[in-house]
Scaffold this active site. Structure first.
Site, PDB file in Angstrom:
ATOM      1  N   PRO A   1       0.828  -1.213   0.000  1.00  0.00           N
ATOM      2  CA  PRO A   1       0.000   0.000   0.000  1.00  0.00           C
ATOM      3  C   PRO A   1       0.860   1.259   0.000  1.00  0.00           C
ATOM      4  O   PRO A   1       1.885   1.325   0.687  1.00  0.00           O
ATOM      5  CB  PRO A   1      -0.774  -0.108   1.315  1.00  0.00           C
ATOM      6  CG  PRO A   1       0.099  -0.910   2.200  1.00  0.00           C
ATOM      7  CD  PRO A   1       0.846  -1.869   1.316  1.00  0.00           C
ATOM      8  N   GLY A   2       0.456   2.243  -0.770  1.00  0.00           N
ATOM      9  CA  GLY A   2       1.113   3.540  -0.750  1.00  0.00           C
ATOM     10  C   GLY A   2       0.119   4.573  -0.271  1.00  0.00           C
ATOM     11  O   GLY A   2       0.090   4.985   0.891  1.00  0.00           O
TER      12      GLY A   2
ATOM     13  N   ARG B   1      -1.344  16.737  -9.235  1.00  0.00           N
ATOM     14  CA  ARG B   1      -2.459  15.800  -9.443  1.00  0.00           C
ATOM     15  C   ARG B   1      -3.701  16.446 -10.077  1.00  0.00           C
ATOM     16  O   ARG B   1      -4.287  15.853 -10.994  1.00  0.00           O
ATOM     17  CB  ARG B   1      -2.847  15.088  -8.127  1.00  0.00           C
ATOM     18  CG  ARG B   1      -1.715  14.243  -7.514  1.00  0.00           C
ATOM     19  CD  ARG B   1      -2.189  13.306  -6.407  1.00  0.00           C
ATOM     20  NE  ARG B   1      -2.886  12.157  -6.963  1.00  0.00           N
ATOM     21  CZ  ARG B   1      -4.181  12.014  -6.994  1.00  0.00           C
ATOM     22  NH1 ARG B   1      -4.955  12.953  -6.481  1.00  0.00           N
ATOM     23  NH2 ARG B   1      -4.724  10.953  -7.537  1.00  0.00           N
TER      24      ARG B   1
ATOM     25  N   CYS C   1       3.196  29.657 -15.243  1.00  0.00           N
ATOM     26  CA  CYS C   1       2.741  30.227 -16.512  1.00  0.00           C
ATOM     27  C   CYS C   1       2.199  29.158 -17.444  1.00  0.00           C
ATOM     28  O   CYS C   1       2.819  28.847 -18.476  1.00  0.00           O
ATOM     29  CB  CYS C   1       3.874  31.004 -17.148  1.00  0.00           C
ATOM     30  SG  CYS C   1       4.440  32.301 -16.053  1.00  0.00           S
ATOM     31  N   GLU C   2       1.104  28.535 -17.079  1.00  0.00           N
ATOM     32  CA  GLU C   2       0.400  27.534 -17.883  1.00  0.00           C
ATOM     33  C   GLU C   2      -1.078  27.658 -17.539  1.00  0.00           C
ATOM     34  O   GLU C   2      -1.415  27.766 -16.368  1.00  0.00           O
ATOM     35  CB  GLU C   2       0.801  26.109 -17.481  1.00  0.00           C
ATOM     36  CG  GLU C   2       2.238  25.782 -17.670  1.00  0.00           C
ATOM     37  CD  GLU C   2       2.458  24.728 -18.754  1.00  0.00           C
ATOM     38  OE1 GLU C   2       1.473  24.257 -19.368  1.00  0.00           O
ATOM     39  OE2 GLU C   2       3.625  24.407 -18.976  1.00  0.00           O
TER      40      GLU C   2
HETATM   41  N1  LLP Z   1       3.140  -1.140  -5.956  1.00  0.00           N
HETATM   42  C1  LLP Z   1       3.416  -0.839  -7.232  1.00  0.00           C
HETATM   43  C2  LLP Z   1       4.219  -1.757  -8.029  1.00  0.00           C
HETATM   44  C3  LLP Z   1       2.901   0.344  -7.792  1.00  0.00           C
HETATM   45  O1  LLP Z   1       3.165   0.637  -9.062  1.00  0.00           O
HETATM   46  C4  LLP Z   1       2.122   1.218  -6.979  1.00  0.00           C
HETATM   47  C5  LLP Z   1       1.584   2.463  -7.528  1.00  0.00           C
HETATM   48  C6  LLP Z   1       1.897   0.861  -5.642  1.00  0.00           C
HETATM   49  C7  LLP Z   1       2.415  -0.335  -5.166  1.00  0.00           C
HETATM   50  C8  LLP Z   1       1.122   1.725  -4.694  1.00  0.00           C
HETATM   51  O2  LLP Z   1      -0.189   1.862  -5.064  1.00  0.00           O
HETATM   52  P1  LLP Z   1      -1.208   2.666  -4.113  1.00  0.00           P
HETATM   53  O3  LLP Z   1      -1.385   1.887  -2.854  1.00  0.00           O
HETATM   54  O4  LLP Z   1      -0.613   3.985  -3.828  1.00  0.00           O
HETATM   55  O5  LLP Z   1      -2.436   2.731  -4.908  1.00  0.00           O
HETATM   56  N2  LLP Z   1       0.705   9.134  -9.175  1.00  0.00           N
HETATM   57  C9  LLP Z   1      -0.615   8.511  -9.189  1.00  0.00           C
HETATM   58  C10 LLP Z   1      -0.593   7.125  -8.628  1.00  0.00           C
HETATM   59  C11 LLP Z   1       0.298   6.184  -9.392  1.00  0.00           C
HETATM   60  C12 LLP Z   1       0.401   4.838  -8.732  1.00  0.00           C
HETATM   61  C13 LLP Z   1       1.375   3.994  -9.411  1.00  0.00           C
HETATM   62  N3  LLP Z   1       1.715   2.779  -8.743  1.00  0.00           N
HETATM   63  C14 LLP Z   1      -1.591   9.422  -8.448  1.00  0.00           C
HETATM   64  O6  LLP Z   1      -1.198  10.516  -8.022  1.00  0.00           O
HETATM   65  O7  LLP Z   1      -2.763   9.080  -8.311  1.00  0.00           O
END
Ligand code: LLP
Length: 431
Positions: free
Chosen positions: A286-287, A324, A353-354
């Site tokens: 989880p991120g 985002r 500036c966009e």
């Molecule tokens: N593991 C892998 C291999 C991943 O590619 C990702 C996210 C995660 C874990 C974590 O996923 P999460 O739990 O955060 O959903 N920048 C984008 C999100 C891109 C996520 C890419 N991979 C945003 O701001 O929504």
């Protein structure tokens, strides 16, 4: 401190928005704006919520949460999660470096990513990491070579693309559909797994999947697991007894606007059911779930303006600080730190500036004016990590709050930092 707070995070005390025990008005005065502010108590609470749900749903299945560092790679945040008992999921040598600096040991780390270099694979084996999530046959063969040169055997999990349809708010954050760049196409996975088993300097220890981010329902996980489990079983039947791990990606959703937060109990029960009797150890990556709601971006209103019948609120934070809204048309709730009377409908824009530089469009919000402070919510994940220096704007300060204390976790960049690696007077070399 902070650990005992019942509902940690952001709330009003005497009309002023606070991060746990710290006034955001006072904080902005101390550290300036734009500023990212994180509640450590909220991060700990999210970690415990998910860990408890998993432990209750499958007390006899070994598992570990490996925080996906890409969501927020600040050393203080990594350290906090390390203290909670997390491991990490990394995707680059830079994230490996950060993880080690924050105190994670090699076996606390899984190394993911679709385009690792030979140098990165070497660093992974030097750590050595728990396993490398390999995403192509080419990477597998390179890893075998790198490991041979080091006299090592590389622990490998194959990232398999389960090729399921996923509902997520933006197509950029889907990763597990047929034809995506990620993972090994499902139909090729068995052959690549057999190759991994045969190559002398890799050991196939697991399978990995990641289907996307900000996923609201359990169904896509169920469909993906229904494809991964039979593959895992058939590889074991084929004699690959080293298979021990299933790595189940990230993707748990959070609330940006009015979305229901991830139903972690449903998730945990579903995973428990899907792996029942498989005799497997689980890694989760989880991120967003762990950090998104623990962070705000604090910005100050610089100007108000009317143009073409539209109201503009111009702030000192822009798309370079939080990309985002512009990049994914993502909604982030915006709240004034103190509460002015009256409402308006406005575009909240930055100084870049966009025309694509905005934090919100057509937003019904408090009638704020120059000098007022705004908190842009749910900015703890994919906020600062995606910030840039576009328009030569120094990146913001990052502050962590714990109970009624705060600490600067990343200093605001200075103007000198912007040119630190550049040369105005060139040293030419003949080629
Ligand atoms: N593991 C892998 C291999 C991943 O590619 C990702 C996210 C995660 C874990 C974590 O996923 P999460 O739990 O955060 O959903 N920048 C984008 C999100 C891109 C996520 C890419 N991979 C945003 O701001 O929504």
């Amino acid at each position: 401190m902070g650990q005992g707070v019942l509902s940690p995070g952001f709330s009003r005390v005497d009309g002023v928005l606070h991060a746990d025990g710290v006034s955001l008005e006072r904080l902005a005065h101390e550290v300036g704006t734009p500023a990212y502010v994180y509640s450590l108590a909220r991060i700990r609470a999210q970690y415990r919520r998910l860990e408890t749900a998993l432990a209750q749903a499958m007390p006899d299945v070994p598992h570990r949460l490996h925080f996906s560092v890409k969501a927020n790679s600040n050393l203080a945040i990594l350290r906090t999660l390390q203290e909670c008992g997390a491991g990490v999921d990394i995707v680059s040598a830079g994230e490996l470096y950060r993880a080690r600096e924050a105190g994670f040991g090699g076996t606390d780390i899984v190394f993911s990513g679709v385009g690792k270099t030979a140098d990165e694979l070497r660093l992974a084996l030097e750590a050595p990491v728990l396993f490398v999530n390999v995403e192509s046959e080419g990477e597998l063969r390179l890893l075998d070579e790198v490991a041979r040169a080091m006299g090592a055997v590389a622990p490998v999990a194959l990232r398999v693309n389960p090729e399921v349809t996923v509902e997520s708010p933006h197509e950029y954050i889907r990763t597990g559909e047929k034809g995506h760049k990620f993972g090994i196409p499902y139909d090729d996975a068995e052959a690549v797994a057999r190759l991994a088993h045969e190559l002398p300097n890799v050991a196939l220890v697991g399978l990995d999947m990641h289907i996307g981010s900000q996923i609201a329902t359990w169904e896509p996980y169920a469909s993906a697991l229904a494809r991964i489990r039979p593959l895992f079983e058939s590889l074991r039947v084929a004699g690959i007894q080293t298979l021990q791990w299933l790595d189940l990606g990230g993707g748990l959703g959070v609330t940006y606007e009015a979305e229901a937060p991830a139903d972690v109990d449903r998730f945990a029960a579903g995973v428990a059911e899907a792996v029942r009797g498989l005799g497997v150890s689980l890694v989760f990556e989880p991120g967003r779930f762990l950090v998104a709601e623990a962070g705000v971006l604090l910005a100050r209103v610089l100007y108000r303006k009317r143009s073409g019948g539209k109201e503009y609120v111009i702030t000192d934070a822009g798309m370079n600080d939080l990309v985002r809204p512009s990049h994914y048309q993502a909604y982030h709730r915006i709240e004034p730190v103190t509460t002015p009377a009256g409402q308006l409908v406005a575009d909240v824009v930055g100084p870049v500036c966009e025309s694509g530089d905005f934090l919100a469009l057509g937003r019904e919000m408090a009638d704020v004016g120059p000098g007022d402070l705004l908190a842009v919510h749910t900015a703890g994940a994919y906020g600062f990590v995606m910030a840039s220096n576009y328009n030569s704007r120094p990146r913001p300060v990052e502050v962590v709050v714990d109970g009624d204390r705060y600490a600067v976790a990343t200093e605001r960049e200075r103007l000198e930092d912007l040119v630190r690696l550049e040369r105005a007077h060139l040293q030419w070399r003949s080629a």
